[in-house]
Write a protein that holds these residues in place. Structure first.
Motif, PDB file in Angstrom:
ATOM      1  N   LEU A  72      25.460 -28.205  28.218  1.00 44.87           N
ATOM      2  CA  LEU A  72      25.093 -29.204  27.215  1.00 44.87           C
ATOM      3  C   LEU A  72      23.851 -29.985  27.635  1.00 44.87           C
ATOM      4  O   LEU A  72      22.969 -30.268  26.819  1.00 44.87           O
ATOM      5  N   GLU A  73      23.762 -30.335  28.923  1.00 44.44           N
ATOM      6  CA  GLU A  73      22.637 -31.149  29.393  1.00 44.44           C
ATOM      7  C   GLU A  73      21.383 -30.327  29.634  1.00 44.44           C
ATOM      8  O   GLU A  73      20.323 -30.884  29.908  1.00 44.44           O
ATOM      9  N   THR A  74      21.493 -28.990  29.562  1.00 46.15           N
ATOM     10  CA  THR A  74      20.301 -28.136  29.675  1.00 46.15           C
ATOM     11  C   THR A  74      19.584 -28.008  28.331  1.00 46.15           C
ATOM     12  O   THR A  74      18.386 -27.736  28.281  1.00 46.15           O
ATOM     13  N   VAL A  75      20.323 -28.197  27.235  1.00 49.27           N
ATOM     14  CA  VAL A  75      19.732 -28.054  25.888  1.00 49.27           C
ATOM     15  C   VAL A  75      18.671 -29.142  25.685  1.00 49.27           C
ATOM     16  O   VAL A  75      18.944 -30.330  25.889  1.00 49.27           O
ATOM     17  N   PRO A  76      17.426 -28.783  25.301  1.00 51.19           N
ATOM     18  CA  PRO A  76      16.391 -29.809  25.032  1.00 51.19           C
ATOM     19  C   PRO A  76      16.814 -30.700  23.860  1.00 51.19           C
ATOM     20  O   PRO A  76      17.422 -30.230  22.901  1.00 51.19           O
ATOM     21  N   HIS A  77      16.503 -31.982  23.962  1.00 51.68           N
ATOM     22  CA  HIS A  77      16.997 -32.930  22.955  1.00 51.68           C
ATOM     23  C   HIS A  77      16.449 -32.648  21.558  1.00 51.68           C
ATOM     24  O   HIS A  77      17.105 -32.925  20.556  1.00 51.68           O
ATOM     25  N   GLU A  78      15.244 -32.049  21.485  1.00 51.10           N
ATOM     26  CA  GLU A  78      14.702 -31.778  20.150  1.00 51.10           C
ATOM     27  C   GLU A  78      15.412 -30.587  19.498  1.00 51.10           C
ATOM     28  O   GLU A  78      15.317 -30.381  18.280  1.00 51.10           O
ATOM     29  N   GLN A  79      16.144 -29.767  20.302  1.00 46.47           N
ATOM     30  CA  GLN A  79      16.849 -28.604  19.761  1.00 46.47           C
ATOM     31  C   GLN A  79      18.281 -28.929  19.327  1.00 46.47           C
ATOM     32  O   GLN A  79      18.974 -28.063  18.793  1.00 46.47           O
ATOM     33  N   ILE A  80      18.736 -30.172  19.571  1.00 47.79           N
ATOM     34  CA  ILE A  80      20.141 -30.512  19.318  1.00 47.79           C
ATOM     35  C   ILE A  80      20.536 -30.326  17.857  1.00 47.79           C
ATOM     36  O   ILE A  80      21.566 -29.696  17.571  1.00 47.79           O
ATOM     37  N   LEU A  94      30.732 -39.257  26.898  1.00 50.20           N
ATOM     38  CA  LEU A  94      30.006 -40.488  26.593  1.00 50.20           C
ATOM     39  C   LEU A  94      30.624 -41.697  27.288  1.00 50.20           C
ATOM     40  O   LEU A  94      29.920 -42.666  27.596  1.00 50.20           O
ATOM     41  N   GLU A  95      31.935 -41.612  27.569  1.00 53.20           N
ATOM     42  CA  GLU A  95      32.621 -42.757  28.173  1.00 53.20           C
ATOM     43  C   GLU A  95      32.133 -43.014  29.596  1.00 53.20           C
ATOM     44  O   GLU A  95      32.058 -44.153  30.034  1.00 53.20           O
ATOM     45  N   LYS A  96      31.771 -41.949  30.328  1.00 57.37           N
ATOM     46  CA  LYS A  96      31.410 -42.115  31.739  1.00 57.37           C
ATOM     47  C   LYS A  96      29.951 -41.776  32.032  1.00 57.37           C
ATOM     48  O   LYS A  96      29.436 -42.158  33.076  1.00 57.37           O
ATOM     49  N   SER A  97      29.288 -41.046  31.156  1.00 53.34           N
ATOM     50  CA  SER A  97      27.927 -40.575  31.450  1.00 53.34           C
ATOM     51  C   SER A  97      26.898 -41.699  31.284  1.00 53.34           C
ATOM     52  O   SER A  97      27.099 -42.648  30.532  1.00 53.34           O
ATOM     53  N   GLY A  98      25.795 -41.541  31.990  1.00 49.18           N
ATOM     54  CA  GLY A  98      24.693 -42.492  31.856  1.00 49.18           C
ATOM     55  C   GLY A  98      23.664 -42.053  30.830  1.00 49.18           C
ATOM     56  O   GLY A  98      22.764 -42.814  30.473  1.00 49.18           O
ATOM     57  N   HIS A  99      23.799 -40.780  30.317  1.00 50.31           N
ATOM     58  CA  HIS A  99      22.837 -40.257  29.327  1.00 50.31           C
ATOM     59  C   HIS A  99      23.278 -40.677  27.932  1.00 50.31           C
ATOM     60  O   HIS A  99      23.756 -39.862  27.131  1.00 50.31           O
ATOM     61  N   LEU A 100      23.113 -41.946  27.637  1.00 52.16           N
ATOM     62  CA  LEU A 100      23.654 -42.484  26.379  1.00 52.16           C
ATOM     63  C   LEU A 100      22.973 -41.885  25.163  1.00 52.16           C
ATOM     64  O   LEU A 100      23.626 -41.371  24.254  1.00 52.16           O
ATOM     65  N   GLN A 101      21.653 -41.953  25.130  1.00 50.22           N
ATOM     66  CA  GLN A 101      20.934 -41.499  23.939  1.00 50.22           C
ATOM     67  C   GLN A 101      21.148 -40.004  23.710  1.00 50.22           C
ATOM     68  O   GLN A 101      21.290 -39.553  22.575  1.00 50.22           O
ATOM     69  N   SER A 134      34.340 -45.266  23.103  1.00 50.18           N
ATOM     70  CA  SER A 134      33.254 -45.101  24.078  1.00 50.18           C
ATOM     71  C   SER A 134      32.001 -45.852  23.633  1.00 50.18           C
ATOM     72  O   SER A 134      31.367 -46.560  24.426  1.00 50.18           O
ATOM     73  N   ILE A 135      31.650 -45.700  22.355  1.00 48.40           N
ATOM     74  CA  ILE A 135      30.435 -46.365  21.833  1.00 48.40           C
ATOM     75  C   ILE A 135      30.595 -47.876  21.900  1.00 48.40           C
ATOM     76  O   ILE A 135      29.667 -48.601  22.291  1.00 48.40           O
ATOM     77  N   GLN A 136      31.790 -48.366  21.536  1.00 44.88           N
ATOM     78  CA  GLN A 136      32.036 -49.807  21.546  1.00 44.88           C
ATOM     79  C   GLN A 136      31.924 -50.374  22.958  1.00 44.88           C
ATOM     80  O   GLN A 136      31.369 -51.451  23.161  1.00 44.88           O
ATOM     81  N   ARG A 137      32.457 -49.622  23.934  1.00 48.18           N
ATOM     82  CA  ARG A 137      32.398 -50.108  25.325  1.00 48.18           C
ATOM     83  C   ARG A 137      30.952 -50.186  25.807  1.00 48.18           C
ATOM     84  O   ARG A 137      30.547 -51.178  26.421  1.00 48.18           O
ATOM     85  N   HIS A 138      30.158 -49.143  25.520  1.00 50.53           N
ATOM     86  CA  HIS A 138      28.746 -49.179  25.919  1.00 50.53           C
ATOM     87  C   HIS A 138      27.993 -50.277  25.178  1.00 50.53           C
ATOM     88  O   HIS A 138      27.110 -50.935  25.752  1.00 50.53           O
ATOM     89  N   PHE A 139      28.349 -50.470  23.900  1.00 49.57           N
ATOM     90  CA  PHE A 139      27.696 -51.517  23.126  1.00 49.57           C
ATOM     91  C   PHE A 139      27.958 -52.893  23.741  1.00 49.57           C
ATOM     92  O   PHE A 139      27.048 -53.709  23.886  1.00 49.57           O
ATOM     93  N   ASP A 140      29.233 -53.138  24.113  1.00 54.15           N
ATOM     94  CA  ASP A 140      29.571 -54.432  24.727  1.00 54.15           C
ATOM     95  C   ASP A 140      28.813 -54.641  26.029  1.00 54.15           C
ATOM     96  O   ASP A 140      28.240 -55.718  26.271  1.00 54.15           O
ATOM     97  N   ASN A 141      28.800 -53.596  26.886  1.00 57.69           N
ATOM     98  CA  ASN A 141      28.123 -53.730  28.185  1.00 57.69           C
ATOM     99  C   ASN A 141      26.623 -53.926  28.010  1.00 57.69           C
ATOM    100  O   ASN A 141      26.013 -54.795  28.651  1.00 57.69           O
ATOM    101  N   LEU A 142      26.014 -53.111  27.126  1.00 56.85           N
ATOM    102  CA  LEU A 142      24.559 -53.197  26.945  1.00 56.85           C
ATOM    103  C   LEU A 142      24.150 -54.494  26.260  1.00 56.85           C
ATOM    104  O   LEU A 142      23.104 -55.057  26.577  1.00 56.85           O
ATOM    105  N   SER A 143      24.978 -54.951  25.308  1.00 58.43           N
ATOM    106  CA  SER A 143      24.609 -56.199  24.621  1.00 58.43           C
ATOM    107  C   SER A 143      24.615 -57.370  25.596  1.00 58.43           C
ATOM    108  O   SER A 143      23.732 -58.238  25.553  1.00 58.43           O
ATOM    109  N   LYS A 144      25.588 -57.370  26.524  1.00 52.11           N
ATOM    110  CA  LYS A 144      25.609 -58.427  27.543  1.00 52.11           C
ATOM    111  C   LYS A 144      24.378 -58.335  28.432  1.00 52.11           C
ATOM    112  O   LYS A 144      23.736 -59.348  28.742  1.00 52.11           O
ATOM    113  N   LEU A 145      24.043 -57.095  28.833  1.00 54.99           N
ATOM    114  CA  LEU A 145      22.877 -56.901  29.704  1.00 54.99           C
ATOM    115  C   LEU A 145      21.585 -57.298  28.981  1.00 54.99           C
ATOM    116  O   LEU A 145      20.720 -57.966  29.565  1.00 54.99           O
ATOM    117  N   CYS A 146      21.482 -56.895  27.709  1.00 58.79           N
ATOM    118  CA  CYS A 146      20.269 -57.230  26.943  1.00 58.79           C
ATOM    119  C   CYS A 146      20.146 -58.744  26.748  1.00 58.79           C
ATOM    120  O   CYS A 146      19.047 -59.297  26.859  1.00 58.79           O
TER     121      CYS A 146
END
Length: 923
Positions: free
Chosen positions: A780-788, A811-818, A852-864
């Motif tokens: 999955l991580e080898t696939v170029p993002h423009e080919q998704i 998504l819950e544990k990975s750092g490749h969010l986008q 997963s999205i909600q957890r990242h949103f909470d963490n990133l919103s606090k950081l931002c």
């Protein structure tokens, strides 16, 4: 794979009894909880309960100096050697008697265990595999009563043991010529703590009556001299040999025995170690009830922490005994104290309240503060995204737990009696709770407040609760008036009182798809109330026994009912016909209580399931009740799929099917015999000098039972409120190999070949057929993002769900969010209609993705937010500095102008003077 749920965490109980320990780096607290051990990470604000358990409640934990090993001992003296790195049990051992304390030497080579009046020194387990990890080195006899505490010198040459006989004994870990043992007195009560000074033989001893003695030694640690091998100890007396043999028989091991005699050992050449009392100090007392209960000493900073029965703790600097700090935590007894390696944080355990605190004494603030329900938990509810769990207890509190961190982040205390039921609304931001105090309350998770209180015209005890899908209707069933009350969430007004049941209303449940309320009652009926048609009874389902629990399938097409005769029946709510039933009485396997006069098989006939919950896909149902077992049944096949034993703790009652024959006498069970008036624990009046027999203490064993069960909306875990606490079981999918449509051509080599050829869709299909997590992630991580988007569009339908489920988990544990968010967006946009048609099966995956999205949103919103405030601060600071610099430049320019003005005035003065001089010369 589907039912491979394993114990994941224990919430709702943070401390029960035993000693606290800090990890080597000082960032984690290791706390015994019942018969398990929890690790609270203070740096990352998470908690984890180790997947190990003893047969009874844990009384003491010993931690190795490197923090890799722990020795856990329960009430009977059964010990486990646990690796804190792999979370595995390495060795089992039994000390045969209750152990009061255990302590490793600072060099990690030995450890001392105190039981009864003996101190036993063992060789610490090595790094190589051993047949017996615990090898007895020496047995030390000295005290006449039970030993209470241990401490080692910094170089591991000596250790000190405190006792209940008010004496303190210093023993040599080796055969020192000038120190074999030394006994110290000076106290009038039980020794609570004894501590060596840093790099010294000087001692501090603390007793229960609040007395501190400072002892000074005339010998340095370097002054200890090893005894020569030819100087053998005198042969013991005949009586000693018998006792020694008896002790060896108990231990089953060999070891040298050192006995403290009344006379001090005499050595000719070397001068014996002597102690003298340098000073004696007394803590402030507030009456006889304020006993000193626990103490801890931090050697590098010379700080002594003492905890008292009244909930007060003191910080003193030794040896001057200067009071630094004094504070009251609560009105409950402080059971255990620990200080971390840096000396900044102090951990406190209060067993009476089930409370664990970490206090930073320099800034006078809490680093960590957790408290469980100190009575039984009654119910639980998952939030719609599965991120939070709300629990209600008999102590009248509603607590909300974060499933990721395992910690409670808010407690509502508005109820004045037991909370019988809690639930979330569909929005996930409102918790509704019912209580025996006659109120139903709604709590807001944005502002953490009780914003609605629903009451009935006549006082009623609410035992059941339900909120409809819209979150507008709140219903509660009364157990004394047999009525169901309906309120509006918006206005808080009572809309209707539904009468008709002829017995207490035991359970309520709203349909997930219609505005229909199902109510179960002890009158052997299930009534379906139509909320849109004047709140009339739509159907009445007749049961063959009292109804205890009712629940709808997630799609609303089926109804499951648990009855008093131990059966689970399944009904079609549209046709009011029964579609099947499961006889679950034999699956409960009730244990026999100590005071029961009938067998477990007979008592199980009167037991039943009290809580039901469908799985997220609706194919199976979870059932629990008055037993230590939780059962998962397949609804379609109506058969038992798996049974989970939630506890093996014999400190609870009704755990074993057969009673111990050693406790059976000709008069019956000893538990029954002891209930009458006599000596021992059942003394009615506490006589002078008799410590046992306090009638206010808790003599009975709590019975193990499951009060509530819920599946997580994501389908990856389920939780149960039990006598032990809130248990969470989750799937461990990474260890299970579950291939799909596999043949000989599907190999890692062929998958990587497709990657090299840039056949992305084919590589993904092959990887999911092999179903290895690491390989799927690599592809999955080898696939170029423009080919998704292109790859997602060309995937077969059957792999879309599998890929979406994998993306949600990654998504819950990975750092490749986008990157993973792009995958999720493309799959949902391109295959949305197909997924909508299978909404029931895909719902757990979507909820896992949302979580997963909600957890990242909470963490990133606090950081931002934090970064935004930092940037604002930096901009304001730079502006301030710029203004200051501009002001300085203006001042410099003004000064230069002034200097120029002065120079020009001087020049003009000189010109005028020269001109006048020339004029004078001309004249």
């Amino acid at each position: 794979m589907k039912f491979a749920y394993r114990f994941s965490n224990l919430l709702g109980a943070v401390y029960r009894q035993g000693n606290l320990n800090f990890s080597k780096d000082g960032n984690a607290v290791i706390s015994p909880v019942g018969n398990r051990v929890s690790v609270f990470d203070l740096k990352n604000n998470t908690s984890e309960t180790l997947p190990i358990s003893t047969t009874k409640n844990i009384t003491c934990v010993g931690l190795s100096p490197d923090g890799h090993l722990a020795i856990v001992v329960d009430e009977d003296g059964a010990a486990l050697l646990v690796s804190l790195i792999t979370r595995a049990v390495l060795h089992h051992f039994h000390f045969h008697k209750p152990v009061s304390s255990i302590r490793f030497s600072p060099d990690g080579r030995k450890f001392v265990v105190t039981k009864e009046n003996v101190a036993l020194m063992y060789h610490a387990p090595g790094k190589q595999r051993e047949f017996n990890a615990f090898v007895l080195d020496k047995s030390y006899y000295g005290p006449y009563d039970e030993t209470t505490c241990i401490d080692w010198t910094d170089d591991s040459k000596c250790f000190v043991v405190g006792s209940k006989d008010m004496s303190t004994w210093v023993f040599g870990a080796e055969r020192w010529a000038n120190l074999i043992y030394y006994s110290l007195g000076g106290h009038k009560d039980v020794i609570v703590g004894c501590f060596f000074e840093k790099d010294s033989l000087d001692l501090y001893t603390v007793s229960q009556d609040g007395t501190l003695c400072v002892w000074e030694s005339d010998t340095e640690l370097d002054g200890l001299v090893l005894k020569k091998s030819r100087d053998k100890p005198k042969p013991p007396m005949q009586g000693d040999e018998e006792e020694e043999g008896e002790e060896d028989r108990v231990e089953g091991e060999e070891g040298e025995v050192i006995r403290g005699k009344v006379e001090a050992p005499k050595e000719k050449k070397t001068k014996n170690v002597r102690y003298k009392q340098r000073s004696k100090h007394f803590f402030n007392k507030e009456g006889d009830f304020n006993n000193l209960t626990t103490a801890a000493y931090h050697k590098p900073t010379h700080i002594l922490v003492t905890g008292f029965a009244s909930g007060i703790f003191h910080l003193h600097e030794l040896p001057e005994f200067n009071l630094i700090h004094s504070l009251s935590i609560s009105d409950q007894r402080i059971t255990s104290v620990a200080i971390n390696s840096s000396g900044d944080w102090i951990g406190f355990g209060c067993s009476g309240m089930g409370q664990l605190l970490v206090w930073e004494w320099q800034s006078e603030s809490y680093v960590f503060k957790q408290q469980g329900h100190f009575n039984n938990m009654a119910s639980l509810a998952y939030s719609p995204d599965g991120q939070y769990i709300a629990t209600g207890g008999d102590d009248g509190k509603v607590k909300v737990w974060n499933t990721n961190s395992g910690l409670c982040f808010v407690t509502f205390t508005e109820h004045t009696s037991s909370v019988t039921n809690v639930t979330f609304t569909s929005s996930g931001f409102v918790i509704v709770s019912a209580s025996l105090d006659g109120t139903v309350r709604a709590f807001d998770l944005h502002r953490y407040r009780n914003f609605r209180t629903f009451t009935s015209p006549r006082p009623a005890q609410f035992s059941s609760l339900a909120v409809d899908v819209s979150g507008e209707l709140v219903s509660a069933g009364a157990q004394d008036s047999f009525e169901i009350f309906l309120w509006s969430m918006q206005t808080g007004r009572l809309l209707e009182v539904l009468g008709g049941h002829e017995g207490p209303v035991s359970c309520l449940c709203f349909s997930p798809v219609q505005s229909i309320l199902a109510s179960a009652s002890w009158d052997r009926t299930i009534r379906l109330w139509d909320m849109l048609d004047s709140w009339q009874v739509k159907e009445t389902l007749a049961l063959n026994s009292d109804g205890l629990s009712v629940t709808y399938r997630p799609d609303g097409q089926e109804l499951a009912v648990a009855t008093l005769n131990g059966e689970i029946s399944f009904w079609n709510p549209h046709t009011a016909t029964q579609t099947g039933s499961v006889a679950g009485r034999h699956d409960l396997e009730m244990g026999r209580k100590e005071t029961d006069k009938i067998t477990a098989k007979q008592s199980a006939k009167g037991k039943s399931f009290t809580s039901l919950c469908y799985s997220a896909d609706g194919e199976s149902i979870l059932a629990g009740g008055q037993s230590k077992f939780v059962c998962i049944y397949n609804v379609k096949e109506q058969m038992l799929m798996k049974k989970f034993e939630i506890s093996c703790n014999l400190s609870f009652d009704a755990m074993e099917e057969f009673l111990d024959r050693r406790k059976m006498t000709e008069f019956g069970s000893l538990a029954l015999v002891d209930e009458g008036a006599g000596d021992g624990d059942s003394v009615n009046i506490s006589l002078p000098g008799v410590r046992r027999g306090d009638m206010s203490s808790r003599h009975f064993k709590p019975e193990i039972r499951v009060s509530s069960l819920r599946f997580s909306p994501t389908g990856r875990s389920w939780s149960a409120t039990t006598t032990e606490g809130l248990l969470v079981y989750s799937l461990d999918g990474s260890l299970v190999f579950d291939p799909y449509d596999l043949d000989l051509d599907v190999t890692p080599a062929s998958i990587r070949k497709q990657l090299r050829l840039q056949e992305w869709a084919s590589a993904i299909v092959l990887a999911f057929r092999l179903n290895e997590k690491a390989l799927k992630q690599e592809v999955l991580e080898t696939v170029p993002h423009e080919q998704i988007p292109v790859v997602c569009g060309s995937l077969p339908d059957i792999y879309v769900e599998k890929l979406l489920s994998f993306v949600a988990a990654s998504l819950e544990k990975s750092g490749h969010l986008q990157f993973y968010m792009t995958w999720a967006k493309s799959l949902l946009m391109l295959h949305g209609q197909k997924l909508k048609n299978r909404s029931g099966a895909i719902l757990p995956t979507l909820q896992a993705l949302q979580k997963s999205i909600q957890r990242h949103f909470d963490n990133l919103s606090k950081l931002c937010d934090f970064n935004m405030f930092n940037i604002r601060y930096a901009v304001a600071l730079s502006k301030q500095r710029g203004l200051k610099r501009a002001a300085e430049e203006d001042e410099e320019e003004e000064e230069e102008e002034e200097e120029d003005d002065e120079l020009s005035e001087e020049m003009s003065y000189l010109r005028r003077k020269r001109r006048s001089e020339k004029q004078n010369e001309g004249k």
